[in-house]
Design a protein around this motif. Structure first.
Motif, PDB file in Angstrom:
ATOM      1  N   THR A 133      -0.620 -13.332   0.009  1.00  0.00           N
ATOM      2  CA  THR A 133       0.503 -12.744  -0.699  1.00  0.00           C
ATOM      3  C   THR A 133       0.796 -11.381  -0.111  1.00  0.00           C
ATOM      4  OG1 THR A 133       1.368 -12.227  -2.899  1.00  0.00           O
ATOM      5  CG2 THR A 133      -0.907 -11.616  -2.470  1.00  0.00           C
ATOM      6  N   PHE A 134       1.985 -10.874  -0.404  1.00  0.00           N
ATOM      7  CA  PHE A 134       2.400  -9.584   0.138  1.00  0.00           C
ATOM      8  C   PHE A 134       2.170  -8.481  -0.892  1.00  0.00           C
ATOM      9  CE2 PHE A 134       5.090 -12.670   2.485  1.00  0.00           C
ATOM     10  CZ  PHE A 134       4.591 -12.415   3.752  1.00  0.00           C
ATOM     11  N   ILE A 135       2.379  -7.246  -0.462  1.00  0.00           N
ATOM     12  CA  ILE A 135       2.037  -6.097  -1.292  1.00  0.00           C
ATOM     13  C   ILE A 135       2.873  -6.019  -2.567  1.00  0.00           C
ATOM     14  CG2 ILE A 135       3.598  -4.517  -0.076  1.00  0.00           C
ATOM     15  CD1 ILE A 135       1.363  -2.376  -0.352  1.00  0.00           C
ATOM     16  N   GLY A 136       4.162  -6.359  -2.468  1.00  0.00           N
ATOM     17  CA  GLY A 136       5.023  -6.277  -3.645  1.00  0.00           C
ATOM     18  C   GLY A 136       4.589  -7.195  -4.773  1.00  0.00           C
ATOM     19  N   PRO A 137       4.446  -8.515  -4.493  1.00  0.00           N
ATOM     20  CA  PRO A 137       4.008  -9.425  -5.560  1.00  0.00           C
ATOM     21  C   PRO A 137       2.638  -9.068  -6.129  1.00  0.00           C
ATOM     22  CG  PRO A 137       4.961 -10.656  -3.740  1.00  0.00           C
ATOM     23  CD  PRO A 137       4.839  -9.244  -3.275  1.00  0.00           C
ATOM     24  N   LEU A 138       1.708  -8.624  -5.269  1.00  0.00           N
ATOM     25  CA  LEU A 138       0.378  -8.274  -5.762  1.00  0.00           C
ATOM     26  C   LEU A 138       0.447  -7.039  -6.656  1.00  0.00           C
ATOM     27  CD1 LEU A 138      -2.641  -8.711  -5.877  1.00  0.00           C
ATOM     28  CD2 LEU A 138      -2.856  -7.435  -3.727  1.00  0.00           C
ATOM     29  N   ALA A 139       1.230  -6.045  -6.252  1.00  0.00           N
ATOM     30  CA  ALA A 139       1.381  -4.841  -7.072  1.00  0.00           C
ATOM     31  C   ALA A 139       1.981  -5.195  -8.436  1.00  0.00           C
ATOM     32  CB  ALA A 139       2.258  -3.824  -6.350  1.00  0.00           C
ATOM     33  N   THR A 140       2.967  -6.092  -8.432  1.00  0.00           N
ATOM     34  CA  THR A 140       3.586  -6.519  -9.692  1.00  0.00           C
ATOM     35  C   THR A 140       2.581  -7.231 -10.577  1.00  0.00           C
ATOM     36  OG1 THR A 140       5.762  -6.738  -8.634  1.00  0.00           O
ATOM     37  CG2 THR A 140       5.412  -7.936 -10.700  1.00  0.00           C
ATOM     38  N   GLU A 141       1.768  -8.081  -9.980  1.00  0.00           N
ATOM     39  CA  GLU A 141       0.765  -8.827 -10.755  1.00  0.00           C
ATOM     40  C   GLU A 141      -0.230  -7.883 -11.419  1.00  0.00           C
ATOM     41  OE1 GLU A 141      -3.200 -11.508  -9.912  1.00  0.00           O
ATOM     42  OE2 GLU A 141      -1.532 -11.663  -8.488  1.00  0.00           O
ATOM     43  N   LEU A 142      -0.641  -6.847 -10.694  1.00  0.00           N
ATOM     44  CA  LEU A 142      -1.641  -5.928 -11.217  1.00  0.00           C
ATOM     45  C   LEU A 142      -1.032  -4.851 -12.117  1.00  0.00           C
ATOM     46  CD1 LEU A 142      -3.840  -5.334  -8.026  1.00  0.00           C
ATOM     47  CD2 LEU A 142      -4.307  -6.867  -9.947  1.00  0.00           C
ATOM     48  N   GLY A 143       0.282  -4.690 -12.041  1.00  0.00           N
ATOM     49  CA  GLY A 143       0.913  -3.628 -12.819  1.00  0.00           C
ATOM     50  C   GLY A 143       0.710  -2.258 -12.210  1.00  0.00           C
ATOM     51  N   VAL A 144       0.615  -2.195 -10.871  1.00  0.00           N
ATOM     52  CA  VAL A 144       0.471  -0.920 -10.173  1.00  0.00           C
ATOM     53  C   VAL A 144       1.599  -0.784  -9.158  1.00  0.00           C
ATOM     54  CG1 VAL A 144      -2.039  -0.958 -10.463  1.00  0.00           C
ATOM     55  CG2 VAL A 144      -1.029  -1.870  -8.352  1.00  0.00           C
ATOM     56  N   ARG A 145       1.707   0.384  -8.556  1.00  0.00           N
ATOM     57  CA  ARG A 145       2.716   0.601  -7.529  1.00  0.00           C
ATOM     58  C   ARG A 145       2.173   0.172  -6.168  1.00  0.00           C
ATOM     59  NH1 ARG A 145       4.093   6.735  -7.846  1.00  0.00           N
ATOM     60  NH2 ARG A 145       1.810   6.766  -7.883  1.00  0.00           N
ATOM     61  N   PRO A 146       3.048  -0.260  -5.256  1.00  0.00           N
ATOM     62  CA  PRO A 146       2.578  -0.569  -3.898  1.00  0.00           C
ATOM     63  C   PRO A 146       1.825   0.598  -3.268  1.00  0.00           C
ATOM     64  CG  PRO A 146       4.803  -1.402  -4.200  1.00  0.00           C
ATOM     65  CD  PRO A 146       4.479  -0.595  -5.431  1.00  0.00           C
ATOM     66  N   ALA A 147       2.238   1.829  -3.601  1.00  0.00           N
ATOM     67  CA  ALA A 147       1.548   2.999  -3.050  1.00  0.00           C
ATOM     68  C   ALA A 147       0.084   3.019  -3.480  1.00  0.00           C
ATOM     69  CB  ALA A 147       2.244   4.275  -3.494  1.00  0.00           C
ATOM     70  N   THR A 148      -0.205   2.503  -4.689  1.00  0.00           N
ATOM     71  CA  THR A 148      -1.586   2.458  -5.157  1.00  0.00           C
ATOM     72  C   THR A 148      -2.409   1.510  -4.298  1.00  0.00           C
ATOM     73  OG1 THR A 148      -0.925   2.962  -7.428  1.00  0.00           O
ATOM     74  CG2 THR A 148      -3.063   1.898  -7.127  1.00  0.00           C
ATOM     75  N   LEU A 149      -1.833   0.345  -3.958  1.00  0.00           N
ATOM     76  CA  LEU A 149      -2.553  -0.595  -3.103  1.00  0.00           C
ATOM     77  C   LEU A 149      -2.781  -0.004  -1.713  1.00  0.00           C
ATOM     78  CD1 LEU A 149      -0.850  -3.972  -4.095  1.00  0.00           C
ATOM     79  CD2 LEU A 149      -3.222  -3.300  -4.509  1.00  0.00           C
ATOM     80  N   ARG A 150      -1.798   0.735  -1.216  1.00  0.00           N
ATOM     81  CA  ARG A 150      -1.996   1.372   0.090  1.00  0.00           C
ATOM     82  C   ARG A 150      -3.096   2.423   0.017  1.00  0.00           C
ATOM     83  NH1 ARG A 150       3.767   0.595   0.331  1.00  0.00           N
ATOM     84  NH2 ARG A 150       4.174   2.648  -0.597  1.00  0.00           N
ATOM     85  N   LYS A 151      -3.178   3.127  -1.119  1.00  0.00           N
ATOM     86  CA  LYS A 151      -4.245   4.109  -1.309  1.00  0.00           C
ATOM     87  C   LYS A 151      -5.601   3.417  -1.348  1.00  0.00           C
ATOM     88  CE  LYS A 151      -5.640   7.850  -4.462  1.00  0.00           C
ATOM     89  NZ  LYS A 151      -5.282   8.582  -5.709  1.00  0.00           N
ATOM     90  N   TRP A 152      -5.679   2.286  -2.042  1.00  0.00           N
ATOM     91  CA  TRP A 152      -6.925   1.535  -2.085  1.00  0.00           C
ATOM     92  C   TRP A 152      -7.319   1.038  -0.698  1.00  0.00           C
ATOM     93  CZ3 TRP A 152      -5.987  -2.035  -6.966  1.00  0.00           C
ATOM     94  CH2 TRP A 152      -5.936  -1.213  -8.115  1.00  0.00           C
ATOM     95  N   GLU A 153      -6.315   0.677   0.075  1.00  0.00           N
ATOM     96  CA  GLU A 153      -6.594   0.226   1.445  1.00  0.00           C
ATOM     97  C   GLU A 153      -7.191   1.362   2.269  1.00  0.00           C
ATOM     98  OE1 GLU A 153      -4.211  -1.489   5.381  1.00  0.00           O
ATOM     99  OE2 GLU A 153      -3.208  -1.430   3.428  1.00  0.00           O
ATOM    100  N   ARG A 154      -6.622   2.561   2.146  1.00  0.00           N
ATOM    101  CA  ARG A 154      -7.150   3.712   2.887  1.00  0.00           C
ATOM    102  C   ARG A 154      -8.587   4.027   2.450  1.00  0.00           C
ATOM    103  NH1 ARG A 154      -1.865   5.610   1.903  1.00  0.00           N
ATOM    104  NH2 ARG A 154      -2.591   6.939   0.179  1.00  0.00           N
ATOM    105  N   ALA A 155      -8.890   3.741   1.179  1.00  0.00           N
ATOM    106  CA  ALA A 155     -10.238   3.989   0.667  1.00  0.00           C
ATOM    107  C   ALA A 155     -11.204   2.852   1.009  1.00  0.00           C
ATOM    108  CB  ALA A 155     -10.199   4.189  -0.847  1.00  0.00           C
ATOM    109  N   GLY A 156     -10.686   1.790   1.638  1.00  0.00           N
ATOM    110  CA  GLY A 156     -11.542   0.681   2.040  1.00  0.00           C
ATOM    111  C   GLY A 156     -11.817  -0.332   0.942  1.00  0.00           C
ATOM    112  N   LEU A 157     -11.066  -0.271  -0.161  1.00  0.00           N
ATOM    113  CA  LEU A 157     -11.298  -1.212  -1.247  1.00  0.00           C
ATOM    114  C   LEU A 157     -10.718  -2.581  -0.943  1.00  0.00           C
ATOM    115  CD1 LEU A 157     -10.616   1.004  -4.400  1.00  0.00           C
ATOM    116  CD2 LEU A 157     -12.629   0.878  -2.937  1.00  0.00           C
ATOM    117  N   VAL A 158      -9.612  -2.621  -0.254  1.00  0.00           N
ATOM    118  CA  VAL A 158      -8.992  -3.880   0.181  1.00  0.00           C
ATOM    119  C   VAL A 158      -8.678  -3.762   1.668  1.00  0.00           C
ATOM    120  CG1 VAL A 158      -8.043  -4.585  -2.055  1.00  0.00           C
ATOM    121  CG2 VAL A 158      -6.741  -3.033  -0.612  1.00  0.00           C
TER     122      VAL A 158
END
Length: 244
Positions: A133-158
């Motif tokens: 899945t892409f960042i938009g649908p995943l962010a919507t599913e979790l109820g977070v902003r795409p920027a949050t997922l990018r932050k998690w990526e920089r932190a090595g969480l995903v």
């Protein structure tokens, strides 16, 4: 006799402070913040407190561990202003937050069960299915902003892969699982730097012990908070009875 009784009930700031390891300035600050009722003044302008103030202080300090400073202070301010219903609403909201935190913990435990090692995988997490899945649908599913997922990526969480043609991030099943787990742990109050090592150990060592230990600590903190709320409620009730 009445005069002596009145004198015995008169307390200085230091008398209130001493029994709780506080400074006299803290007592004055609590009064100015409305946590304590307004003090009477001597002819020379010195503050004098009574057992009522001592009860307010005990209630506030007892409410602190379960509700936090902001809510505990708001509860005492409401009571001192005669807005008991407002104080009860704040208590209800705080208890509702504790219930929500318990539900979050159960959700994390459910996600943890999904990470249980399989016999075929020799102790590793299950392999992802094709696609993603892409960042938009995943962010919507979790109820977070795409920027949050990018932050998690920089932190090595995903660690999503990049589509070779579009360059878009693609989150496979393992990435989605890690994102969901990270989201639940964040809701539980864990910092990114605390979550990262847990997920890294799950991925690389195939061991769930770090997460299980964290959940055990989480359980203990919620239980301690619930018990502290009971203690705070008892002291608040005693203050309400004394205030009349």
């Amino acid at each position: 006799m009445g005069k002596n009784s009145q004198s015995e009930d008169r307390l200085r700031p230091v008398d209130l402070a001493r029994g709780h390891g506080l400074s006299t300035q803290a007592i004055r600050n609590y009064e100015e913040a409305g946590i304590l009722p307004a003090a009477a003044r001597t002819p020379h302008g010195y503050r004098t407190y009574t057992s009522l103030h001592a009860g307010a202080l005990r209630a506030f300090l007892a409410l602190l561990p379960g509700h936090g400073h902001r809510t505990a202070a708001a509860i005492l301010r409401a009571v001192n202003q005669g807005a008991d219903d407002g104080a009860f609403r704040l208590l209800d909201e705080s208890h509702a937050q504790l219930l929500d935190d318990r539900q979050t913990l159960r959700a994390v435990e459910s996600a943890l069960r999904d990470l249980k090692p399989t016999r075929a995988g020799h102790g590793t997490a299950p392999a992802p299915r094709p696609g993603g899945t892409f960042i938009g649908p995943l962010a919507t599913e979790l109820g977070v902003r795409p920027a949050t997922l990018r932050k998690w990526e920089r932190a090595g969480l995903v660690c999503p892969r990049r589509d070779p043609q579009t360059g878009y991030r693609v989150y496979d099943e393992a990435d989605v699982r890690d994102a969901r787990l990270a989201h639940q742990l964040r809701r539980g109050g864990y910092l990114l730097e605390q979550i990262g090592p847990l997920l890294a150990q799950v991925r690389t060592a195939g061991g769930l012990e770090p997460l299980e230990a964290a959940l055990g600590d989480w359980h203990a903190r919620l239980s301690a908070r619930g018990r502290a709320m009971l203690t705070g409620a008892a002291e608040l009730e005693a203050y309400l009875r004394r205030r009349g």
